[in-house]
Design an enzyme around this catalytic site. Structure first.
Site, PDB file in Angstrom:
ATOM      1  N   HIS A   1     -67.575   4.310  96.092  1.00  9.27           N
ATOM      2  CA  HIS A   1     -68.335   3.763  94.964  1.00  9.27           C
ATOM      3  C   HIS A   1     -67.835   2.346  94.679  1.00  9.27           C
ATOM      4  CE1 HIS A   1     -69.953   3.196  90.946  1.00  9.27           C
ATOM      5  NE2 HIS A   1     -70.817   4.155  91.232  1.00  9.27           N
TER       6      HIS A   1
ATOM      7  N   GLY B   1     -76.186   7.188  87.452  1.00 12.32           N
ATOM      8  CA  GLY B   1     -75.043   7.124  86.555  1.00 12.32           C
ATOM      9  C   GLY B   1     -75.458   7.470  85.133  1.00 12.32           C
ATOM     10  N   GLY B   2     -75.657   6.445  84.323  1.00 15.94           N
ATOM     11  CA  GLY B   2     -75.930   6.619  82.888  1.00 15.94           C
ATOM     12  C   GLY B   2     -76.989   7.659  82.567  1.00 15.94           C
TER      13      GLY B   2
ATOM     14  N   GLU C   1     -67.134   0.896  92.075  1.00 15.65           N
ATOM     15  CA  GLU C   1     -66.048   0.829  91.087  1.00 15.65           C
ATOM     16  C   GLU C   1     -64.700   1.108  91.754  1.00 15.65           C
ATOM     17  OE1 GLU C   1     -67.857   3.505  88.277  1.00 15.65           O
ATOM     18  OE2 GLU C   1     -69.413   2.022  87.913  1.00 15.65           O
TER      19      GLU C   1
ATOM     20  N   GLY D   1     -75.059   0.096  86.155  1.00 17.45           N
ATOM     21  CA  GLY D   1     -74.664   0.102  84.756  1.00 17.45           C
ATOM     22  C   GLY D   1     -75.090  -1.140  83.995  1.00 17.45           C
TER      23      GLY D   1
ATOM     24  N   ASN E   1     -73.880  10.938  88.697  1.00 17.67           N
ATOM     25  CA  ASN E   1     -72.490  10.492  88.720  1.00 17.67           C
ATOM     26  C   ASN E   1     -72.060  10.318  87.269  1.00 17.67           C
ATOM     27  OD1 ASN E   1     -70.033   9.266  89.040  1.00 17.67           O
ATOM     28  ND2 ASN E   1     -70.848   7.300  89.763  1.00 17.67           N
ATOM     29  N   TRP E   2     -71.316  11.302  86.785  1.00 28.18           N
ATOM     30  CA  TRP E   2     -70.891  11.239  85.381  1.00 28.18           C
ATOM     31  C   TRP E   2     -69.844  10.150  85.148  1.00 28.18           C
ATOM     32  CZ3 TRP E   2     -69.914  16.891  83.202  1.00 28.18           C
ATOM     33  CH2 TRP E   2     -71.133  17.599  83.202  1.00 28.18           C
ATOM     34  N   LYS E   3     -69.266   9.635  86.221  1.00 31.23           N
ATOM     35  CA  LYS E   3     -68.128   8.704  86.120  1.00 31.23           C
ATOM     36  C   LYS E   3     -67.027   9.340  85.248  1.00 31.23           C
ATOM     37  CE  LYS E   3     -71.359   4.912  86.532  1.00 31.23           C
ATOM     38  NZ  LYS E   3     -71.431   3.509  86.835  1.00 31.23           N
TER      39      LYS E   3
ATOM     40  N   GLU F   1     -76.342   1.002  96.696  1.00 32.15           N
ATOM     41  CA  GLU F   1     -76.158   0.684  95.284  1.00 32.15           C
ATOM     42  C   GLU F   1     -75.806  -0.792  95.139  1.00 32.15           C
ATOM     43  OE1 GLU F   1     -75.220   4.388  92.818  1.00 32.15           O
ATOM     44  OE2 GLU F   1     -73.318   3.569  93.478  1.00 32.15           O
TER      45      GLU F   1
ATOM     46  N   SER G   1     -78.981   1.713  87.934  1.00 32.56           N
ATOM     47  CA  SER G   1     -79.879   1.731  86.779  1.00 32.56           C
ATOM     48  C   SER G   1     -81.197   2.449  87.054  1.00 32.56           C
ATOM     49  CB  SER G   1     -80.113   0.320  86.252  1.00 32.56           C
ATOM     50  OG  SER G   1     -78.883  -0.245  85.814  1.00 32.56           O
TER      51      SER G   1
END
Ligand code: PEP
Length: 256
Positions: free
Chosen positions: A102, A238-239, A104, A179, A8-10, A173, A217
């Site tokens: 998600h 993600g990251g 977010e 994150g 997930n590049w966001k 999640e 994470s």
């Protein structure tokens, strides 16, 4: 079950940066073809760029080793919904997966359990696999409500989608792990995944088809121990999906 690793590049990326990242990921996949599914869920403007890599990643049978995913979809088919993108439009752009619900989007855009269920329905109707995100906040975990929260979130999706539920991917999640560098321990994650598996089992006799990913994470160092759990069928990353060596290490940890 074949595992799935989805990045997930966001809201990250630049054409040049993406090229460097995707070149390295594609080279890694070609060097060691994965036995798990691999996807990257990217911002809309980068679909065409990723499509090119998807095409170049095809194996001898013509199946892509790297699939294109989106990060959101409209619950509506078409019409006066300025700024939204319909599932049929994603399908025309060869999108295979779409993240829905998600945390977010739930947190910053007020997405409710019912809206997430409706978006799931729209994706399924277009033939796109929804990656349905659920998870508790830190306050909910500390109050002992984890199970109740994730079951409520998944129940809305099951109720709206009926037997089609066997076609979804679930991503557990925990919000406090996204994150933050804090990861659920393999045991904590497994315990929730087992609850979700039981809930799916009660909803469909095809429950064994449903992958349950862990996200929060996950990184090159902790992926192997999380992915070794019996009910963890992959990861939503993600990251670490923005760093080719880390993403490739996670993919390597997901080989069956
Ligand atoms: C995510 O965005 O879904 C996610 C899991 O992020 P991170 O891996 O950075 O925690």
């Amino acid at each position: 079950m074949k595992k799935l690793i989805a990045g997930n590049w966001k809201m990250n990326g630049k054409f040049g940066q993406n090229t460097a990242l995707l070149d390295a990921v594609l080279a890694g996949l070609k060097e060691k073809p994965p036995t798990c599914g691999v996807a990257v869920c990217v911002p809309f403007p980068y679909f065409v760029q990723v499509q090119d890599y998807q095409d170049r990643s095809r194996d001898e049978s013509g199946n892509p080793m790297l699939s294109l995913g989106a990060q959101d979809v409209s619950a509506h088919e078409a019409g006066a919904y300025t700024g939204e993108v319909a599932a049929s439009m994603l399908k025309e752009l060869t999108v295979s997966y779409v993240i829905v619900g998600h945390s977010e989007r739930r947190q910053y855009h007020g997405e409710t359990d019912q809206l997430v269920a409706d978006k799931t329905k729209a994706a399924l109707a277009a033939g796109i696999t929804p990656i349905v995100c659920i998870g508790e906040t830190l306050a909910e975990r500390e109050a002992g409500h984890t199970e109740e929260v994730v079951k409520r979130q998944l129940a809305a999706v099951i109720h709206t989608n009926g037997h089609c539920i066997s076609e979804i991917v679930v991503a557990y999640e925990p919000v406090w792990a996204i994150g933050t560098g804090k990861t659920a321990s393999p045991q904590e994650a497994q315990a929730v995944h087992a609850v979700l598996r039981a809930q799916l089992k009660a909803a469909t006799d095809q429950f064994a088809r449903v992958k349950i990913l862990y996200g929060g994470s996950m990184n090159a160092a902790n992926a192997a121990s999380l992915l070794a759990q019996p009910d963890i069928d992959g990861g939503l990353i993600g990251g670490a999906s923005l760093k080719a060596p880390d993403f490739l290490t996670i993919i390597a940890a997901a080989q069956n």
